[in-house]
Design a protein around this motif. Structure first.
Motif, PDB file in Angstrom:
ATOM      1  N   LEU A 352      14.235  42.887  34.342  1.00 30.00           N
ATOM      2  CA  LEU A 352      12.825  42.475  34.470  1.00 30.00           C
ATOM      3  C   LEU A 352      11.917  43.673  34.722  1.00 30.00           C
ATOM      4  CD1 LEU A 352      13.041  39.154  36.542  1.00 30.00           C
ATOM      5  CD2 LEU A 352      12.243  39.415  34.199  1.00 30.00           C
ATOM      6  N   GLY A 353      12.380  44.618  35.531  1.00 31.44           N
ATOM      7  CA  GLY A 353      11.570  45.816  35.775  1.00 31.44           C
ATOM      8  C   GLY A 353      11.306  46.589  34.495  1.00 31.44           C
ATOM      9  N   LYS A 354      12.317  46.746  33.654  1.00 35.17           N
ATOM     10  CA  LYS A 354      12.166  47.442  32.371  1.00 35.17           C
ATOM     11  C   LYS A 354      11.179  46.709  31.457  1.00 35.17           C
ATOM     12  CE  LYS A 354      13.405  50.005  28.762  1.00 35.17           C
ATOM     13  NZ  LYS A 354      13.041  51.422  28.628  1.00 35.17           N
ATOM     14  N   LEU A 355      11.361  45.384  31.311  1.00 39.20           N
ATOM     15  CA  LEU A 355      10.490  44.608  30.422  1.00 39.20           C
ATOM     16  C   LEU A 355       9.048  44.593  30.915  1.00 39.20           C
ATOM     17  CD1 LEU A 355      12.833  41.555  29.713  1.00 39.20           C
ATOM     18  CD2 LEU A 355      12.220  43.374  28.122  1.00 39.20           C
ATOM     19  N   MET A 356       8.867  44.398  32.200  1.00 38.69           N
ATOM     20  CA  MET A 356       7.507  44.288  32.734  1.00 38.69           C
ATOM     21  C   MET A 356       6.776  45.634  32.727  1.00 38.69           C
ATOM     22  SD  MET A 356       6.775  41.183  33.340  1.00 38.69           S
ATOM     23  CE  MET A 356       7.691  40.886  31.841  1.00 38.69           C
ATOM     24  N   SER A 357       7.487  46.740  32.956  1.00 37.57           N
ATOM     25  CA  SER A 357       6.827  48.051  32.918  1.00 37.57           C
ATOM     26  C   SER A 357       6.320  48.348  31.508  1.00 37.57           C
ATOM     27  CB  SER A 357       7.793  49.141  33.376  1.00 37.57           C
ATOM     28  OG  SER A 357       8.914  49.239  32.499  1.00 37.57           O
ATOM     29  N   GLU A 358       7.085  47.977  30.496  1.00 35.61           N
ATOM     30  CA  GLU A 358       6.626  48.168  29.113  1.00 35.61           C
ATOM     31  C   GLU A 358       5.459  47.241  28.787  1.00 35.61           C
ATOM     32  OE1 GLU A 358      10.012  47.643  26.653  1.00 35.61           O
ATOM     33  OE2 GLU A 358      10.911  49.588  27.167  1.00 35.61           O
ATOM     34  N   SER A 359       5.462  46.018  29.330  1.00 39.11           N
ATOM     35  CA  SER A 359       4.338  45.109  29.115  1.00 39.11           C
ATOM     36  C   SER A 359       3.072  45.648  29.768  1.00 39.11           C
ATOM     37  CB  SER A 359       4.666  43.722  29.683  1.00 39.11           C
ATOM     38  OG  SER A 359       5.789  43.154  29.037  1.00 39.11           O
ATOM     39  N   ILE A 360       3.200  46.240  30.954  1.00 40.69           N
ATOM     40  CA  ILE A 360       2.040  46.816  31.645  1.00 40.69           C
ATOM     41  C   ILE A 360       1.467  47.981  30.844  1.00 40.69           C
ATOM     42  CG2 ILE A 360       1.336  48.072  33.733  1.00 40.69           C
ATOM     43  CD1 ILE A 360       3.416  46.344  35.247  1.00 40.69           C
ATOM     44  N   GLU A 361       2.337  48.785  30.251  1.00 40.08           N
ATOM     45  CA  GLU A 361       1.865  49.936  29.482  1.00 40.08           C
ATOM     46  C   GLU A 361       1.191  49.529  28.174  1.00 40.08           C
ATOM     47  OE1 GLU A 361       5.238  53.159  31.006  1.00 40.08           O
ATOM     48  OE2 GLU A 361       5.386  52.246  29.004  1.00 40.08           O
TER      49      GLU A 361
END
Length: 464
Positions: A352-361
């Motif tokens: 989830l951390g990986k997916l959400m960090s890319e969504s934020i970017e």
């Protein structure tokens, strides 16, 4: 007039020449810029072919290593059909010994505790008389003092005699049919999927199968063992109390939960533990994964070292499989749901951390700039400029992982974290309780479908 025509022809010729020269210039320019594509080097030609060749060699190695060429010879359809039959049918064992063939023991699934007394109606014959065992449409057999005579519907009688010098005797007026298999130590007779007779040097074992899950609601020793659905309703609402300390409804419910054959209470308690592991593990991942995702995004955190550490942490957490994490935590904290919860939480925190960090970017910067123009600080910019954009994705991904973790918790539980996975593994290891395996599989399937429906409704209500 003639001069005018000559001038026109000259201008037309000049235009054609200019067009031709322009075309040559364009072709030359294309050739200069894309010559590496039009005429690739030998390396660019050989490398793709080499990759394809390596892939084909690897497939050949896999086929050879796993002996895929002979997989059809190893495939035992007969054994698979027996396992399938055990999943939806039950069998009754009839056993006797050659030293006294007329003394029978009739049990359910070969259990020491579920013994039929008197015998079922298809087993006839008094105590010291010859016994007849009826197999329905398949035929019947007769147990005599020193031999067994089998009368199958598709052939002549087959006689198996008492062992002499440790060797069984078998007689038939015709060649033995294909369903009779004779080995040094055993004679196996299976005229159909529902009938089976095995002769050993010391004993005779007879199996007859019946469709259905026998004693599913009330076990063999229960006072309600032979009650059907309507009989149970009459008992609950009309009959006198069987136990003065509780109502008939409570008595029937208690008998159902503590069924010694199907272990309903243990199954549903284990199912609750599995769901609890999945929910709590997903919740831990969501609580820790979202803040860490903000800190790992380049448009939120300006410190490259922090982003690098967090991204490598995400890679580590999700790079190690959930199953490996469960074994690590079981070793560290012992067997139980706590180890399963940590395994699920740690793995999904990384994902989830990986997916959400890319969504934020990848958010729309205009909304964040609009919030910033109002004088909002960094925390308010993240709260009102970023969070509303990624929240639907976050909710959707979290609910998806909840569904996935319900199935994953079963595997983790089988490794020692408890839950229904441990019940499932216990039924598999016995090798004979395939109806219990089918029951647990059906319970798991229904649970996954219900969670999928509920998560879809929650997703529509929260996201729209």
């Amino acid at each position: 007039m003639v001069t005018w025509k000559i001038n026109c022809q000259w201008r037309e010729c000049s235009r054609i020449v200019q067009m031709a020269s322009s075309k040559r210039e364009i072709e030359n320019k294309i050739y200069r810029e894309f010559s590496h594509i039009i005429y690739p080097s030998w390396r660019k030609k050989v490398i793709p072919l080499g990759i394809v060749a390596i892939g084909l060699l690897y497939l050949g190695y896999v086929f050879s290593f796993f002996d895929m060429y002979n997989i059809g010879k190893r495939w035992n359809t007969e054994r698979a059909s027996f396992f399938a039959l055990d999943s939806y049918a039950h069998k009754v064992h009839v056993q006797s010994y050659w030293k006294n063939p007329l003394k029978l023991k009739v049990t359910l699934e070969g259990s020491r505790f579920e013994t039929y007394d008197p015998y079922p109606e298809w087993v006839t014959g008094s105590k010291n008389e010859n016994k007849r065992i009826d197999f329905g449409d398949d035929g019947y057999l007769v147990l005599l003092d020193n031999k067994v005579v089998m009368h199958w519907t598709d052939g002549v009688p087959i006689t198996v005699t008492r062992p002499v010098n440790g060797k069984l005797g078998i007689q038939s007026l015709e060649d033995l049919p294909d369903y009779v298999r004779v080995t040094k130590n055993k004679i196996n007779v299976r005229p159909s999927l529902y009938s089976r007779v095995q002769f050993y040097k010391t004993k005779i074992v007879i199996h007859r199968y019946f469709n259905g899950w026998e004693y599913f609601f009330f076990d063999f020793q229960s006072p309600l063992a032979n009650h059907g659905f309507f009989d149970t309703l009459r008992f609950v609402f009309l009959d006198k109390r069987l136990d003065p300390k509780m109502s008939n409804l409570s008595f029937a419910w208690n008998e159902f939960l503590y069924n010694g054959l199907w272990l309903h209470k243990e199954v549903y308690v284990a199912l609750f533990q599995t769901i609890f592991m999945a929910v709590l593990g997903t919740l831990i991942a969501a609580v820790f994964g979202l803040p860490m995702a903000f800190m790992a995004a380049y448009n939120v955190t300006p410190f490259g070292s922090v982003r690098f550490i967090l991204r490598r942490l995400f890679d580590t957490l999700r790079g190690i499989d959930m199953l490996i994490w469960s074994l690590i935590f079981i070793r560290a904290f012992g067997m139980g749901p706590f180890s399963g919860i940590l395994a699920i939480g740690v793995t999904d925190t990384g994902t989830l951390g990986k997916l959400m960090s890319e969504s934020i970017e990848n958010i729309d910067k205009k909304e964040m700039e609009g919030v910033k123009s109002t004088g909002a600080n960094n925390l308010q910019q993240n709260r009102f400029g970023i969070l509303p954009q990624i929240l639907p994705i976050f909710i959707s991904q979290t609910l998806y992982y909840l569904e996935s973790n319900t199935r994953g918790a079963i595997v983790v539980g089988a490794m020692g974290a408890g839950g229904i996975g441990l019940q499932f593994l216990g039924s598999l290891q016995t090798g004979k309780d395939w109806e219990n395996v089918a029951y647990i599989s059906l319970v798991v399937l229904i649970t996954v479908v219900v969670i999928d429906i509920l998560s879809a409704k929650a997703r529509r209500k929260l996201i729209g």
